[in-house]
Design a protein around this motif. Structure first.
Motif, short mmCIF file in Angstrom:
data_model
loop_
_atom_site.label_atom_id
_atom_site.label_comp_id
_atom_site.label_asym_id
_atom_site.label_seq_id
_atom_site.Cartn_x
_atom_site.Cartn_y
_atom_site.Cartn_z
N HIS A 1 16.74 2.14 35.15
CA HIS A 1 16.93 1.57 33.81
C HIS A 1 16.40 2.64 32.87
O HIS A 1 15.20 2.88 32.81
N SER A 2 17.30 3.33 32.18
CA SER A 2 16.97 4.51 31.39
C SER A 2 16.87 4.21 29.91
O SER A 2 17.58 3.35 29.38
N ARG A 3 16.02 4.96 29.23
CA ARG A 3 15.86 4.86 27.78
C ARG A 3 16.46 6.09 27.12
O ARG A 3 16.25 7.22 27.58
N PHE A 4 17.18 5.86 26.01
CA PHE A 4 17.82 6.93 25.24
C PHE A 4 17.45 6.75 23.77
O PHE A 4 17.23 5.64 23.30
N VAL A 5 17.39 7.87 23.04
CA VAL A 5 17.17 7.83 21.60
C VAL A 5 18.17 8.77 20.92
O VAL A 5 18.63 9.73 21.52
N ARG A 6 18.46 8.45 19.66
CA ARG A 6 19.32 9.32 18.85
C ARG A 6 18.44 10.00 17.82
O ARG A 6 17.77 9.34 17.03
N GLU A 7 18.46 11.34 17.85
CA GLU A 7 17.71 12.13 16.88
C GLU A 7 18.65 13.14 16.25
O GLU A 7 19.36 13.84 16.96
N SER A 8 18.64 13.18 14.94
CA SER A 8 19.52 14.08 14.19
C SER A 8 20.97 13.91 14.62
O SER A 8 21.72 14.87 14.72
N GLY A 9 21.35 12.68 14.92
CA GLY A 9 22.73 12.37 15.29
C GLY A 9 23.10 12.63 16.73
O GLY A 9 24.24 12.41 17.13
N ILE A 10 22.15 13.10 17.55
CA ILE A 10 22.43 13.44 18.94
C ILE A 10 21.66 12.51 19.87
O ILE A 10 20.44 12.34 19.72
N TRP A 11 22.37 11.91 20.82
CA TRP A 11 21.73 11.05 21.81
C TRP A 11 21.07 11.89 22.89
O TRP A 11 21.64 12.87 23.36
N LEU A 12 19.85 11.48 23.27
CA LEU A 12 19.07 12.18 24.29
C LEU A 12 18.50 11.19 25.30
O LEU A 12 18.09 10.08 24.94
N TYR A 13 18.46 11.62 26.55
CA TYR A 13 17.80 10.84 27.60
C TYR A 13 16.29 11.03 27.43
O TYR A 13 15.82 12.16 27.25
N VAL A 14 15.54 9.92 27.49
CA VAL A 14 14.08 10.01 27.36
C VAL A 14 13.42 9.90 28.72
O VAL A 14 12.74 10.82 29.15
N ALA A 15 13.63 8.79 29.39
CA ALA A 15 12.98 8.58 30.69
C ALA A 15 13.49 7.31 31.34
O ALA A 15 14.11 6.47 30.69
N ALA A 16 13.16 7.18 32.62
CA ALA A 16 13.43 5.92 33.33
C ALA A 16 12.34 4.93 32.96
O ALA A 16 11.16 5.27 32.96
N LEU A 17 12.73 3.74 32.59
CA LEU A 17 11.76 2.67 32.32
C LEU A 17 11.30 2.15 33.67
O LEU A 17 12.12 1.87 34.56
N ASP A 18 10.03 2.05 33.88
CA ASP A 18 9.45 1.60 35.15
C ASP A 18 9.80 2.53 36.31
O ASP A 18 9.74 2.10 37.46
N GLY A 19 10.21 3.75 36.03
CA GLY A 19 10.50 4.72 37.09
C GLY A 19 11.83 4.46 37.78
O GLY A 19 12.31 3.34 37.84
N ALA A 20 12.43 5.51 38.30
CA ALA A 20 13.66 5.40 39.07
C ALA A 20 13.28 4.99 40.49
O ALA A 20 12.24 5.38 41.00
N VAL A 21 14.14 4.23 41.12
CA VAL A 21 13.85 3.73 42.46
C VAL A 21 14.93 4.17 43.43
O VAL A 21 16.03 3.61 43.43
N PRO A 22 14.67 5.19 44.27
CA PRO A 22 15.65 5.54 45.29
C PRO A 22 15.59 4.50 46.41
O PRO A 22 14.51 4.11 46.85
N VAL A 23 16.74 4.02 46.81
CA VAL A 23 16.83 2.99 47.85
C VAL A 23 17.78 3.49 48.93
O VAL A 23 18.88 3.93 48.63
N SER A 24 17.33 3.43 50.17
CA SER A 24 18.21 3.87 51.27
C SER A 24 19.15 2.76 51.66
O SER A 24 18.94 1.62 51.44
#
Length: 143
Positions: A120-143
């Motif tokens: 579940h990722s967070r994104f922000v728009r700065e100066s008109g450009i969307w950027l990836y910030v981070a995974a909320l609660d961390g990314a979870v690799p699942v086998s």
């Protein structure tokens, strides 16, 4: 861009367009410095970043990562890594339209084993450009 990408193939992000009409247009816009033609929202940016992982476009990944959370570099993919598909589960917006979230599952195979990355990722728009910030609660690799 860091390597040749087949423009007329189906886009790996799961949308029905060819790569060049889908995520490829955002990769190309970044490569030519056309910030006005970059991904128009969190979902488009997330899909273009997934596709950049598929095609090992690390400079694009770094350029679309918020400077407060961006690593100094991204390691090359492990030999034999194969991305299998992307499913967007939920898209949300906050912050008056300048913040958004995308929940997704990315499937990949390595060493003969299939895995899923649930994020579940967070994104922000700065100066008109969307950027990836981070995974909320961390990314979870699942086998």
């Amino acid at each position: 861009m860091s390597r040749m990408v087949p423009m007329a193939v189906a886009c790996p992000c799961g949308q029905p367009q060819a790569y060049e009409a889908c995520c490829g247009r955002f990769h190309a816009a970044w490569a030519r410095g056309d910030h006005a033609a970059m991904a128009p929202g969190p979902e488009a940016l997330m899909r273009s970043r997934y596709t950049a992982f598929v095609y090992d476009l690390r400079p694009y990944l770094l350029a679309t990562w918020h400077p407060d959370t961006r690593p100094a570099e991204i390691e090359p993919p492990e030999p034999g890594l194969r991305w299998l598909g992307l499913t967007v589960q939920r898209v949300g917006s906050t912050g008056g339209g300048d913040e958004g979230t995308v929940a997704f599952v990315a499937r990949y195979k390595i060493g003969g084993r299939a895995h899923r990355l649930v994020e579940h990722s967070r994104f922000v728009r700065e100066s008109g450009i969307w950027l990836y910030v981070a995974a909320l609660d961390g990314a979870v690799p699942v086998s």
